[in-house]
Write an enzyme that holds these catalytic residues in place. Structure first.
Site, PDB file in Angstrom:
ATOM      1  CB  SER A   3      -0.902   0.025   1.234  1.00 25.90           C
ATOM      2  OG  SER A   3      -1.874  -0.979   1.155  1.00 25.90           O
ATOM      3  CB  SER A  19      -2.967   1.813  -2.007  1.00 26.33           C
ATOM      4  OG  SER A  19      -2.468   2.268  -0.772  1.00 26.33           O
ATOM      5  CE  LYS A  20      -7.339  -1.792   5.683  1.00 25.38           C
ATOM      6  NZ  LYS A  20      -8.742  -1.459   5.441  1.00 25.38           N
ATOM      7  CB  ALA A  21      -4.635   4.819   0.237  1.00 24.48           C
ATOM      8  CE1 TYR A  68     -11.648   1.868   4.460  1.00 24.39           C
ATOM      9  CE2 TYR A  68      -9.482   2.434   3.606  1.00 24.39           C
ATOM     10  CZ  TYR A  68     -10.407   1.491   3.990  1.00 24.39           C
ATOM     11  OH  TYR A  68     -10.089   0.164   3.891  1.00 24.39           O
TER      12      TYR A  68
END
Ligand code: PMP
Length: 296
Positions: free
Chosen positions: A65, A159-161, A165
């Site tokens: 990420s 990416s767990k960016a 969110y």
């Protein structure tokens, strides 16, 4: 023990740039790059009976990420995994939710990340079920999100960016403001994508259906559930799902490290039953995370 204190005012230890610091001292400055320009990535993982489920995969994804956002975390995957274990132990936790977070700091200000440094923190706390068990027993109620998952060429979708969110947060808020538990997000093409913090599965005639994760996170729980289903010889169809197919599905559930397996009772006008196959996979997942069945 339920903790009603705010998240900045608790007892315990947080791993912060290489060492454990008292919980209340794990702070950043207001001129932190990440706070202004969303240069941060994170993980969400759970520990069960003292073991962090799929720890290595979570640490690898954190690294990936960050790389997608153009920075390198200065601790290796193994070092991060060791730090996660240290955090669990320091806080005397065996069953917990864990949040590793990597971000660019306050060394320089401006959109350019040049000159900023990557930082890393890891926190852990007791966190029960993501959705209330009473609601989950009947199946949670979703609405359709007013926001769509973006196209891969408009955002770093794999990416767990934290930045991704923003639309999840707005969609979840919209759901709660209108009396729902969460929202189902479509993607930029109008296909079914995922919930605001979990992947989605459907069941029809004993087979599983789930969208291809080409513009959202290919969740670790999602991959685990596919494997569990295949172990049972259940057919798994990974393909595009358009909203007009929703009425033909009999069951639906969400998957995620926080959400685990959560049955869905309805999405807008479409209803689903909490059926045997959903319950079976939920049980299998519970057996796996607690080490009652083997890992692959
Ligand atoms: N999609 C989103 C947007 C999420 O936040 C999560 C939770 N991390 C997932 C999917 C599921 O991912 P995982 O199973 O790896 O927790």
């Amino acid at each position: 023990m339920a903790n009603s204190q705010t998240y900045d005012d608790r007892d315990g230890w947080i791993w912060f740039d290489g060492k454990l610091v008292p919980w209340r001292e794990a702070e950043v400055h207001v001129l932190t790059h990440a706070l202004h320009y969303a240069s941060s990535v994170f993980e969400g993982q759970r520990a069960y009976d003292g073991d962090i489920f799929k720890l290595h995969q979570h640490c690898e994804r954190l690294h990936k990420s960050a790389n997608i956002l153009g920075f390198q975390i200065p601790w290796s995957v193994d070092e991060i995994a060791a730090a996660c274990k240290e955090v669990l132990k320091a806080n005397n936790l065996t069953d917990a939710y864990m949040r590793p977070l990597a971000w660019l700091g306050s060394e320089r200000m401006g959109v350019s990340p040049t000159g900023t440094k990557p930082h890393l923190a890891i926190a852990a706390w007791e966190w029960g079920k993501y959705y209330s068990p009473e609601k989950a027993a009947k199946g949670i109620r979703l609405t359709i999100a007013p926001w769509r998952r973006p196209a891969p060429y408009t955002a770093p979708v794999h990416s767990k960016a934290s930045g991704l969110y923003m639309i999840a947060m707005l969609s979840r808020k919209h759901a709660e403001d209108t009396g729902f538990d969460d929202a189902l997000m479509f993607d930029w093409r109008g296909q079914v994508a995922e919930a605001t913090g979990a992947n989605v599965f459907f069941i029809r005639d004993g087979a599983l259906y789930t969208p291809v994760p080409d513009c959202f996170l290919n969740g670790i729980t999602r991959q685990t559930v596919i494997e569990l289903a295949q172990r049972r010889g259940i057919e798994v169809n990974e393909r595009a799902i358009w909203p007009d197919e929703l009425e033909s599905f009999e069951q639906m559930f969400l998957t995620g490290s926080a959400a685990e397996i959560t049955p869905v009772g309805s999405v807008g006008p479409w209803s689903f039953e909490v059926g045997d196959l959903t319950r079976q996979l939920d049980q299998d997942y519970d057996d796996l995370v607690h080490g009652r069945i083997s890992n692959g």
